[in-house]
Design a protein around this motif. Structure first.
Motif, PDB file in Angstrom:
ATOM      1  N   SER A 123       0.867  -1.171   0.000  1.00  0.00           N
ATOM      2  CA  SER A 123       0.000   0.000   0.000  1.00  0.00           C
ATOM      3  C   SER A 123       0.907   1.224   0.000  1.00  0.00           C
ATOM      4  N   HIS A 124       0.312   2.401  -0.132  1.00  0.00           N
ATOM      5  CA  HIS A 124       1.134   3.614  -0.164  1.00  0.00           C
ATOM      6  C   HIS A 124       1.372   4.094   1.268  1.00  0.00           C
ATOM      7  N   LYS A 156       0.426  11.040  -4.921  1.00  0.00           N
ATOM      8  CA  LYS A 156      -0.726  10.654  -5.734  1.00  0.00           C
ATOM      9  C   LYS A 156      -0.273  10.246  -7.142  1.00  0.00           C
ATOM     10  N   ASP A 157      -1.088   9.428  -7.804  1.00  0.00           N
ATOM     11  CA  ASP A 157      -0.749   8.965  -9.153  1.00  0.00           C
ATOM     12  C   ASP A 157      -0.441  10.140 -10.069  1.00  0.00           C
ATOM     13  N   THR A 177       2.834  -7.630  -5.973  1.00  0.00           N
ATOM     14  CA  THR A 177       2.299  -8.807  -5.276  1.00  0.00           C
ATOM     15  C   THR A 177       2.441 -10.052  -6.120  1.00  0.00           C
ATOM     16  N   GLY A 224      -3.542  -7.329 -14.489  1.00  0.00           N
ATOM     17  CA  GLY A 224      -4.351  -6.110 -14.513  1.00  0.00           C
ATOM     18  C   GLY A 224      -4.111  -5.213 -15.704  1.00  0.00           C
ATOM     19  N   LEU A 227      -0.972   3.386  -8.734  1.00  0.00           N
ATOM     20  CA  LEU A 227      -0.699   2.639  -7.501  1.00  0.00           C
ATOM     21  C   LEU A 227      -1.367   1.271  -7.514  1.00  0.00           C
ATOM     22  N   GLN A 228      -2.611   1.188  -7.978  1.00  0.00           N
ATOM     23  CA  GLN A 228      -3.312  -0.091  -7.979  1.00  0.00           C
ATOM     24  C   GLN A 228      -2.592  -1.114  -8.850  1.00  0.00           C
ATOM     25  N   GLN A 229      -2.216  -0.703 -10.055  1.00  0.00           N
ATOM     26  CA  GLN A 229      -1.503  -1.614 -10.954  1.00  0.00           C
ATOM     27  C   GLN A 229      -0.133  -1.978 -10.384  1.00  0.00           C
ATOM     28  N   THR A 230       0.505  -1.019  -9.741  1.00  0.00           N
ATOM     29  CA  THR A 230       1.814  -1.253  -9.131  1.00  0.00           C
ATOM     30  C   THR A 230       1.717  -2.295  -8.017  1.00  0.00           C
ATOM     31  N   ARG A 231       0.731  -2.145  -7.170  1.00  0.00           N
ATOM     32  CA  ARG A 231       0.546  -3.104  -6.074  1.00  0.00           C
ATOM     33  C   ARG A 231       0.283  -4.509  -6.619  1.00  0.00           C
ATOM     34  N   LEU A 232      -0.556  -4.606  -7.658  1.00  0.00           N
ATOM     35  CA  LEU A 232      -0.855  -5.912  -8.253  1.00  0.00           C
ATOM     36  C   LEU A 232       0.407  -6.554  -8.823  1.00  0.00           C
TER      37      LEU A 232
END
Length: 260
Positions: free
Chosen positions: A18-19, A143-144, A66, A89, A58-63
């Motif tokens: 997470s950020h 932020k993105d 992981t 993703g 951030l969402q794509q980065t986390r996916l």
């Protein structure tokens, strides 16, 4: 930078990504901009079409982080982990659907010899390379990053463009067609085109951004909404000019076989 350098950290991490992202992944800091490593290194060398966004969010980065960690813990090779992370993703949801509709509408599927560009995300994934003008995720004040400040105006951003994206264009060769998502990415490709890295016929610019927030422009481009019913936010003349240019370019490519 590559996954090899961060594989121990990513595979052993109990961080849920997470950020803020782990400080060990920070690649560059320039004023309010921060660039982090994430496993978006894989290049599909057999691709014939490249779809390019601005930078992973951030969402794509986390996916991706992981997925890479899970793959490495399972004992897969670094190369396999890279590919799995990159595919996770990729252009999912409404954005993918809008992109497919527009690419089919202008006839890209015919150029590629498939029945729909939807096949690029299943049976013919080998023809597609998904990437970003900025390969590694960038954040502005946490932020993105969405394209401001300009990617060519800051040294840390320009470095990514002229190093990583330029490398991808070189190794993919002249058989690829490039689809930049939005004017900010188009500006980057025009910059690299001016440097001689790709030819004008390889750049399929002018499609409305496939974001769901761009529904009216997409509908008009696809012939679904009449000009007289458009809001003041949509410039019909700009879209008409772009569509005519795209259709003419693709007709020339199909007739000459340049991209084959």
């Amino acid at each position: 930078m590559s996954l090899e350098q961060f594989s121990k950290l990513i595979s052993a991490s109990t961080h849920n990504f997470s950020h803020p992202l782990p400080a060990e992944l920070l690649l560059a800091s320039e004023g309010d901009l921060q660039t982090f490593y994430a496993p978006f290194d894989h290049i599909n060398l057999g691709a014939r079409i490249v779809v390019c966004g601005i930078t992973p969010g951030l969402q794509q980065t986390r996916l991706a982080l992981t997925e890479a960690g899970q793959q490495l813990r399972l004992g897969t090779s670094v190369q396999q982990a890279k590919q799995a992370a990159k595919d996770t993703g990729s252009f999912a949801g409404p954005l993918r659907n809008n992109l497919v509709r527009m690419l089919d509408y202008v006839g890209v599927h015919k150029l590629l010899g498939i029945n729909s560009c939807a096949r690029l995300f299943d049976t013919h994934r080998h023809l597609l390379h998904s990437t970003s003008a900025l390969r590694y995720p960038v954040f502005v004040n946490g932020k993105d990053y969405s394209g401001s400040p300009s990617m060519l105006s800051r040294s840390s951003l320009r470095h990514q463009v002229e190093t990583h994206l330029a490398e991808e264009i070189r190794v993919l060769g002249p058989q690829c067609l490039y689809v930049p998502l939005g004017p900010k990415v188009t500006e980057v490709f025009q910059h690299l085109q001016a440097k001689g890295l790709l030819k004008p016929e390889q750049l399929l610019d002018g499609l409305p951004h496939p974001s769901g927030a761009n529904a009216e422009r997409i509908s008009y481009f696809l012939g679904g909404k009449p000009r007289e019913k458009l809001s003041s936010k949509t410039n019909a003349a700009t879209l008409d000019t772009a569509k005519a240019r795209i259709l003419a370019k693709l007709a020339t490519l199909r007739s000459t076989g340049v991209m084959n």
